[in-house]
Design a protein around this motif. Structure first.
Motif, PDB file in Angstrom:
ATOM      1  N   VAL A 147       7.376 -10.185  -5.847  1.00 15.27           N
ATOM      2  CA  VAL A 147       8.337  -9.917  -4.863  1.00 15.27           C
ATOM      3  C   VAL A 147       9.132 -10.982  -4.538  1.00 15.27           C
ATOM      4  O   VAL A 147       8.964 -12.060  -4.913  1.00 15.27           O
ATOM      5  N   SER A 185      14.109  -6.955  -2.197  1.00 13.39           N
ATOM      6  CA  SER A 185      12.790  -7.598  -2.469  1.00 13.39           C
ATOM      7  C   SER A 185      11.788  -7.509  -2.979  1.00 13.39           C
ATOM      8  O   SER A 185      10.462  -8.008  -2.571  1.00 13.39           O
ATOM      9  N   TRP A 186      12.312  -6.775  -4.302  1.00 18.74           N
ATOM     10  CA  TRP A 186      10.738  -6.628  -4.972  1.00 18.74           C
ATOM     11  C   TRP A 186      11.691  -6.134  -6.617  1.00 18.74           C
ATOM     12  O   TRP A 186      12.963  -5.619  -6.554  1.00 18.74           O
ATOM     13  N   ALA A 196       6.121 -13.880  -0.288  1.00 18.20           N
ATOM     14  CA  ALA A 196       6.275 -14.922  -0.689  1.00 18.20           C
ATOM     15  C   ALA A 196       6.112 -16.207  -0.318  1.00 18.20           C
ATOM     16  O   ALA A 196       6.114 -16.614  -1.217  1.00 18.20           O
ATOM     17  N   TYR A 219      14.190  -3.423  -5.938  1.00 20.64           N
ATOM     18  CA  TYR A 219      13.741  -2.728  -4.754  1.00 20.64           C
ATOM     19  C   TYR A 219      14.191  -3.129  -3.890  1.00 20.64           C
ATOM     20  O   TYR A 219      14.670  -4.605  -3.634  1.00 20.64           O
ATOM     21  N   THR A 248       8.220  -8.852   2.089  1.00 18.32           N
ATOM     22  CA  THR A 248       8.493  -9.164   0.711  1.00 18.32           C
ATOM     23  C   THR A 248       8.275 -11.520   1.109  1.00 18.32           C
ATOM     24  O   THR A 248       7.968 -11.923   0.180  1.00 18.32           O
ATOM     25  N   PRO A 263       5.538   0.345  -5.850  1.00 11.74           N
ATOM     26  CA  PRO A 263       6.174  -0.767  -6.841  1.00 11.74           C
ATOM     27  C   PRO A 263       5.431  -1.498  -7.967  1.00 11.74           C
ATOM     28  O   PRO A 263       5.105  -1.840  -9.227  1.00 11.74           O
ATOM     29  N   TRP A 264       3.827  -1.377  -7.080  1.00 13.26           N
ATOM     30  CA  TRP A 264       2.663  -1.656  -8.013  1.00 13.26           C
ATOM     31  C   TRP A 264       2.445  -1.038  -9.010  1.00 13.26           C
ATOM     32  O   TRP A 264       1.590  -1.084  -9.842  1.00 13.26           O
ATOM     33  N   PRO A 276       9.330  -2.498   1.475  1.00 12.27           N
ATOM     34  CA  PRO A 276      10.681  -1.518   0.026  1.00 12.27           C
ATOM     35  C   PRO A 276      10.592  -0.389   0.121  1.00 12.27           C
ATOM     36  O   PRO A 276       9.587   0.284   0.807  1.00 12.27           O
ATOM     37  N   ASP A 331       5.060  -0.741 -11.680  1.00  8.70           N
ATOM     38  CA  ASP A 331       5.892  -1.222 -13.311  1.00  8.70           C
ATOM     39  C   ASP A 331       4.316  -1.327 -13.674  1.00  8.70           C
ATOM     40  O   ASP A 331       4.974  -1.551 -15.150  1.00  8.70           O
ATOM     41  N   GLY A 372       5.136  -7.268 -11.358  1.00  2.00           N
ATOM     42  CA  GLY A 372       5.948  -6.920  -9.731  1.00  2.00           C
ATOM     43  C   GLY A 372       6.375  -8.157 -10.073  1.00  2.00           C
ATOM     44  O   GLY A 372       5.059  -9.307 -10.378  1.00  2.00           O
TER      45      GLY A 372
END
Length: 337
Positions: free
Chosen positions: A234, A326-327, A10, A263, A6, A216-217, A277, A220, A232
């Protein structure tokens, strides 16, 4: 310093001008201002949703909502949570009428599923831990769901529902078959349902491998909390500006009554398997120096110093013994809020 997937993503996005809007100085300053707004009991996402629902209700329904709040007395904010969760007014009224029949342990878990402070979180005698090593995200979603929807918490603690209404997650457990007769069985079944919900289309139209946990996507998209939409974020935890923005947005959400999934991971110094993550925890409260965090591996609320979010460090109990943030999963801010 080791890198994370991440932090690299980013950093590359920022290089080409694609920094997330949440991380801009303007957005961070706006969030910091919202985090300082009033007291936490004066204007929350629940109170606003309740006011909107009551304003649009018929005279009879408005009276039923008022009666439910009066019935719960000092616990009237629980009614606001039920209304914000989308429960029908008949179910809210039935819940309020049944309140005094609940055992004290059930009432306490419905008031504060995350507990009253640091330490082990228990639902009666059941510790609030994840089912297995793949369900940290599902346990976090289940905790967040109960914090937002007291009818789910009431079902978990008592097995009861009100009228012919079942929250959709409870309905999914019911349709999944028998085997949810105890608090422990209901807690585990709720996690399994949420894990399936987030992995069945984790790769857009294809299932996500369940052994890899909760993408994670999807968390959310699938999180249900007071009608709020989530996004989310990042995180490059080596970027002080990004971490400052993350702290501001998380603080604003918590002040509004909204917990924040986070995360965590390792980094490249621990091997490539650690850079993505790996674990999910839940920020449940703000303190003078940081946050209170629900860590599903231990089933405890543990402290997290704000300074610990800035970059790498030793294994962190609040991160589930991982080392990097991380997230985040943050609420989307509506215009005018």
């Amino acid at each position: 310093m080791g890198w994370t997937a991440t932090s690299v993503a980013a950093s590359l996005a920022a290089t080409v001008g694609l920094r997330g809007r949440w991380a801009t100085p303007y957005s961070a300053a706006h969030a910091a201002g919202r985090a300082q707004r009033g007291g936490p009991d004066t204007d929350t996402v629940f109170a606003r949703a309740y006011a909107r629902r009551r304003a649009s209700a018929s005279a009879a329904d408005a009276k039923a909502l008022d009666t439910a709040r009066v019935t719960l007395g000092d616990d009237s904010t629980i009614i606001e949570r039920a209304v914000a969760a989308g429960a029908p007014i008949t179910a809210v009224a039935g819940f309020a009428a049944a309140w005094d029949t609940f055992p004290r342990t059930a009432q306490e878990a419905i008031r504060r599923p995350q507990g009253a402070g640091l330490g082990h979180v228990r639902f009666g005698a059941v510790r609030a831990t994840q089912v297995d090593e793949t369900t940290c995200g599902a346990a976090v979603m289940a905790m967040m769901l109960m914090m937002g929807d007291p009818l789910v918490a009431a079902w978990l603690m008592t097995g009861r529902h009100f009228g012919d209404y079942l929250p959709r997650e409870v309905l999914a457990v019911t349709l999944d078959g028998p085997g949810a007769r105890t608090i422990d069985e209901r807690w585990h079944a709720l996690q399994r349902v949420l894990h399936h919900q987030t992995t069945r289309t984790g790769l857009w139209v294809a299932p996500w491998p369940r052994a890899l946990g909760t993408p994670p996507w999807r968390l959310d998209d699938e999180t249900r909390f007071a009608g709020v939409r989530f996004r989310g974020a990042v995180l490059d935890d080596s970027d002080a500006g990004a971490v400052t923005a993350a702290v501001a947005h998380a603080s604003a959400a918590l002040r509004d009554g909204i917990p924040v999934p986070l995360y965590t991971s390792g980094d490249s110094d621990a091997g490539l398997a650690s850079v993505v993550p790996r674990h999910v925890v839940l920020l449940t409260g703000r303190t003078d120096h940081g946050f209170q965090v629900y860590e599903p591996g231990s089933g405890r609320i543990v402290p997290l110093a704000e300074a610990r979010l800035f970059g790498p460090g030793p294994k962190e109990p609040a991160y589930g013994q991982w080392t990097r943030a991380s997230w985040l999963v943050l609420p989307q801010v509506r215009r005018g809020h």
